[in-house]
Design an enzyme around this catalytic site. Structure first.
Site, PDB file in Angstrom:
ATOM      1  N   GLU A 106     -76.591 -51.185   3.177  1.00  0.00           N
ATOM      2  CA  GLU A 106     -77.901 -52.208   2.543  1.00  0.00           C
ATOM      3  C   GLU A 106     -79.363 -51.302   3.077  1.00  0.00           C
ATOM      4  O   GLU A 106     -80.286 -51.833   2.721  1.00  0.00           O
ATOM      5  CB  GLU A 106     -77.616 -53.347   3.661  1.00  0.00           C
ATOM      6  CG  GLU A 106     -77.703 -53.290   4.986  1.00  0.00           C
ATOM      7  CD  GLU A 106     -76.387 -52.880   5.657  1.00  0.00           C
ATOM      8  OE1 GLU A 106     -76.172 -53.057   6.851  1.00  0.00           O
ATOM      9  OE2 GLU A 106     -75.665 -52.484   4.885  1.00  0.00           O
ATOM     10  N   ASP A 122     -95.765 -71.294   4.881  1.00  0.00           N
ATOM     11  CA  ASP A 122     -94.574 -71.967   5.185  1.00  0.00           C
ATOM     12  C   ASP A 122     -94.622 -73.600   5.208  1.00  0.00           C
ATOM     13  O   ASP A 122     -94.134 -74.248   4.222  1.00  0.00           O
ATOM     14  CB  ASP A 122     -93.762 -71.532   6.189  1.00  0.00           C
ATOM     15  CG  ASP A 122     -93.704 -70.192   6.336  1.00  0.00           C
ATOM     16  OD1 ASP A 122     -93.697 -69.322   5.447  1.00  0.00           O
ATOM     17  OD2 ASP A 122     -93.420 -69.580   7.573  1.00  0.00           O
ATOM     18  N   CYS A 166     -69.023 -50.900   8.617  1.00  0.00           N
ATOM     19  CA  CYS A 166     -69.124 -50.325   9.931  1.00  0.00           C
ATOM     20  C   CYS A 166     -68.136 -50.955  10.709  1.00  0.00           C
ATOM     21  O   CYS A 166     -66.946 -50.851  10.625  1.00  0.00           O
ATOM     22  CB  CYS A 166     -70.538 -50.398  10.518  1.00  0.00           C
ATOM     23  SG  CYS A 166     -70.846 -49.303  11.729  1.00  0.00           S
ATOM     24  N   TYR A 167     -68.514 -51.884  11.936  1.00  0.00           N
ATOM     25  CA  TYR A 167     -67.715 -52.524  12.827  1.00  0.00           C
ATOM     26  C   TYR A 167     -66.941 -53.289  12.132  1.00  0.00           C
ATOM     27  O   TYR A 167     -65.666 -53.591  12.439  1.00  0.00           O
ATOM     28  CB  TYR A 167     -68.507 -53.317  13.742  1.00  0.00           C
ATOM     29  CG  TYR A 167     -67.785 -54.328  14.560  1.00  0.00           C
ATOM     30  CD1 TYR A 167     -67.047 -53.803  15.960  1.00  0.00           C
ATOM     31  CD2 TYR A 167     -67.737 -55.655  14.501  1.00  0.00           C
ATOM     32  CE1 TYR A 167     -66.296 -54.565  16.472  1.00  0.00           C
ATOM     33  CE2 TYR A 167     -66.891 -56.381  15.158  1.00  0.00           C
ATOM     34  CZ  TYR A 167     -66.318 -55.977  16.378  1.00  0.00           C
ATOM     35  OH  TYR A 167     -65.528 -56.712  17.044  1.00  0.00           O
ATOM     36  N   GLY A 182     -72.000 -54.135  13.792  1.00  0.00           N
ATOM     37  CA  GLY A 182     -72.338 -54.751  15.392  1.00  0.00           C
ATOM     38  C   GLY A 182     -72.063 -53.541  16.327  1.00  0.00           C
ATOM     39  O   GLY A 182     -71.675 -52.553  16.281  1.00  0.00           O
ATOM     40  N   LYS A 191     -89.332 -65.131   3.818  1.00  0.00           N
ATOM     41  CA  LYS A 191     -90.721 -65.218   3.430  1.00  0.00           C
ATOM     42  C   LYS A 191     -91.246 -65.075   2.077  1.00  0.00           C
ATOM     43  O   LYS A 191     -91.962 -65.786   1.264  1.00  0.00           O
ATOM     44  CB  LYS A 191     -91.637 -64.552   4.395  1.00  0.00           C
ATOM     45  CG  LYS A 191     -93.016 -64.586   4.222  1.00  0.00           C
ATOM     46  CD  LYS A 191     -93.708 -65.764   4.706  1.00  0.00           C
ATOM     47  CE  LYS A 191     -93.768 -65.900   6.277  1.00  0.00           C
ATOM     48  NZ  LYS A 191     -94.602 -67.012   6.638  1.00  0.00           N
ATOM     49  N   HIS A 222     -73.715 -48.084   6.325  1.00  0.00           N
ATOM     50  CA  HIS A 222     -74.389 -49.376   5.921  1.00  0.00           C
ATOM     51  C   HIS A 222     -75.104 -48.852   4.519  1.00  0.00           C
ATOM     52  O   HIS A 222     -76.181 -48.185   4.368  1.00  0.00           O
ATOM     53  CB  HIS A 222     -75.600 -49.427   7.012  1.00  0.00           C
ATOM     54  CG  HIS A 222     -75.030 -49.997   8.392  1.00  0.00           C
ATOM     55  ND1 HIS A 222     -74.965 -51.200   8.484  1.00  0.00           N
ATOM     56  CD2 HIS A 222     -74.942 -49.353   9.579  1.00  0.00           C
ATOM     57  CE1 HIS A 222     -74.539 -51.223   9.938  1.00  0.00           C
ATOM     58  NE2 HIS A 222     -74.373 -50.050  10.348  1.00  0.00           N
TER      59      HIS A 222
END
Length: 534
Positions: free
Chosen positions: A182, A239, A91-92, A60, A389, A180
């Site tokens: 990811e 959708d 991280c944070y 964050g 999606k 990170h």
């Protein structure tokens, strides 16, 4: 869908505002593990009600030194230890663990942003499959740094500058990374997540679209009584179509679909969509022309949020009227409204941690999330609201929705109202935009590029520019072209067209569309911009 019914251990992410938080959710789901993202400032009761096996504290923009910095609730650490829950700070999130458990985090003298090399100091925890001295490149983004660890924690890896890069307390089952894992800029990040979740935490996978389909049908049948009827708002997009097909599979002819022409559709959209529904999907659809109602209420409105609210309210008014007509016909008024709300819609419609509200910053109100009036008479059914999606497209394939339809680019609920900047009723802006958009999209299809692009469209700008057409000075409209690549719509990069393609498209537009003398291209990624302009 009830998260508790998913045949997979849950990895719960507490969101502290990182732009990458949604990526963790997606990366974990790609491992066939169910993952959900909730506010980092959620109550302990909310967190425990999800019954997670692993809790991830996200990154964050905050500093743990700030007075209003968001944090996990009191009692969280004790609950995690007592319940055998694994906690993983990113991280944070790592700094939050360190500070809350008695360590020390200072403003870093060696701030680290971007690519950085780290070295494994101990083959423990997340690096249990590595050797001491192994190095890898990761993506750092921090100004503060850990200078003193809480009791029982140890350093597992450091950056090339000597900063703490990974920590753990195996006995407490608390782990943390300062980078990170990811993002694609951490090439070995997915391997790290995979090893941590499967080998360290012992998570059982089981998240797949076949199970989602079965569970959704069960939920729909449990929700909708055997004699009750349901309305589905079809937009012509992926959708709402998948949502309608799913509900139709569950309750059959008790589903009544309505397609509303709100005067904000693309070129010949109504005719094309109606043909697709009838010939390919075999869904019973009632088309309603409400263009005058929508456009009259939008006259003079320039604020994009107000546009969305007006459109959302008018949609509900039409759905209520449709429900009343069905009541006269069936002798029973439909009680439910189906919408194709997706997980990114939910995430983007929530405000930020540290703001006194909830988690990620409110980017825009989606007409099917924040744009609907609170006093609507129909209860919502949103079978896709926990899906991204690409997951919706997987579900659509299982439901035999034609692949060509599933590959359609996303189209916003408010339609061209958010692609005409300013008053949509002014002049012939909508007609101009439809023509420009049709030329742009058809050119992309002719070049064989359509499936390589997440979304492409034109935007009508509220400015005029000087030009020369036919040896005469013109003072005409400017349009922008936007095309992006993405996996889920949460982040996006602008698509790089060959110069010849752009030259050809610009010439076609200026030569074919009266009132346009300048074409520009939007080359902004998301972030900092959104995909749509409004």
């Amino acid at each position: 869908m009830d998260p508790k019914a998913v045949k997979s251990d849950l990895v719960l992410i507490l969101d502290y505002g990182s732009q990458y938080t949604h990526l963790i959710t997606r990366r974990i789901r790609s491992l066939n593990i169910f993952s959900l993202c909730i506010s980092g400032t959620s109550s302990l009761e909310t967190i425990t009600s999800h019954n997670p096996k692993v809790v991830i504290l996200s990154g964050g923009p905050h500093s743990v030194h700030s007075a209003n910095s968001p944090t996990f609730p009191s009692g969280f650490v004790e609950w995690a230890q007592k319940g055998g829950i694994f906690v993983f700070g990113v991280c944070y999130g790592l700094q939050l663990i360190v500070q809350r458990l008695g360590g020390q985090v200072d403003v870093g003298q060696r701030q680290e942003y971007g690519r950085m090399e780290i070295e494994v100091e101990k083959n423990l925890g997340v690096f249990g499959n590595k050797k001491v001295g192994d190095k890898q490149v990761v993506w750092m983004s921090h100004g503060d740094e850990t200078v003193k660890l809480p009791y029982g924690f140890e350093v597992v890896a450091r950056s090339q500058q000597g900063a703490v890069a990974a920590v753990e307390n195996r006995e407490m089952r608390f782990f943390g990374l300062q980078y990170h894992p990811e993002v694609t800029h951490s090439p070995e990040g997915m391997d790290t997540l995979r090893y941590f979740l499967f080998d360290v935490c012992g998570v059982s996978p089981g998240w797949n679209m076949e199970n989602v389909l079965d569970e959704e049908i069960k939920v729909i049948n449990d929700t909708v009584g055997p004699e009750e009827h349901v309305i589905c708002a079809l937009s012509g997009g992926v959708d709402s179509t998948v949502a309608a097909t799913l509900v139709h599979k569950a309750i059959g002819d008790r589903l009544h679909c309505i397609f509303v022409d709100n005067g904000l559709l693309r070129y010949k959209e109504r005719e094309r969509v109606a043909e697709t529904f009838e010939s390919d999907l075999h869904l019973p659809v009632t088309c309603v022309d409400a263009s005058n109602e929508f456009l009259s209420k939008l006259k003079g409105v320039v604020d994009p949020e107000m546009k969305r609210k007006i459109i959302g309210k008018e949609f509900i008014s039409i759905f209520d009227a449709f429900a009343h007509e069905l009541e006269q016909k069936l002798g029973k008024k439909p009680a439910y409204l189906v919408q194709g709300t997706l997980y990114p819609d939910v995430i983007e419609s929530c405000p930020p941690p540290g703001s006194g509200r909830t988690h990620s910053h409110t980017i825009k109100s989606h007409h099917n999330v924040g744009g609907l009036p609170k006093d609507m008479n129909l209860k919502l059914i949103e079978p896709l609201k926990l899906l991204f999606k690409d997951e919706v497209r997987q579900l659509g394939r299982i439901l035999n929705v034609p692949d060509a339809f599933l590959k359609r680019h996303p189209f916003p609920g408010p339609g061209l109202a958010v692609r005409v900047l300013g008053d949509v009723t002014e002049g012939n802006a909508l007609d101009i935009l439809r023509q420009v958009d049709e030329i742009f999209i058809q050119s992309i299809k002719d070049a064989g590029l359509y499936d390589s692009i997440w979304q492409a469209f034109a935007v009508f700008l509220p400015v005029r520019s000087v030009g020369v057409q036919g040896d005469q000075r013109t003072h005409s409209h400017v349009v922008a072209l936007r095309a992006v690549t993405s996996q889920d719509g949460m982040t996006a990069d602008w698509y790089y067209f060959e110069h010849k393609f752009l030259d050809d498209v610009a010439r076609k537009i200026c030569n074919s569309v009266r009132g346009v003398n300048r074409v520009v291209q939007d080359i902004t990624s998301k972030p900092p911009s959104t995909i749509e302009w409004e």
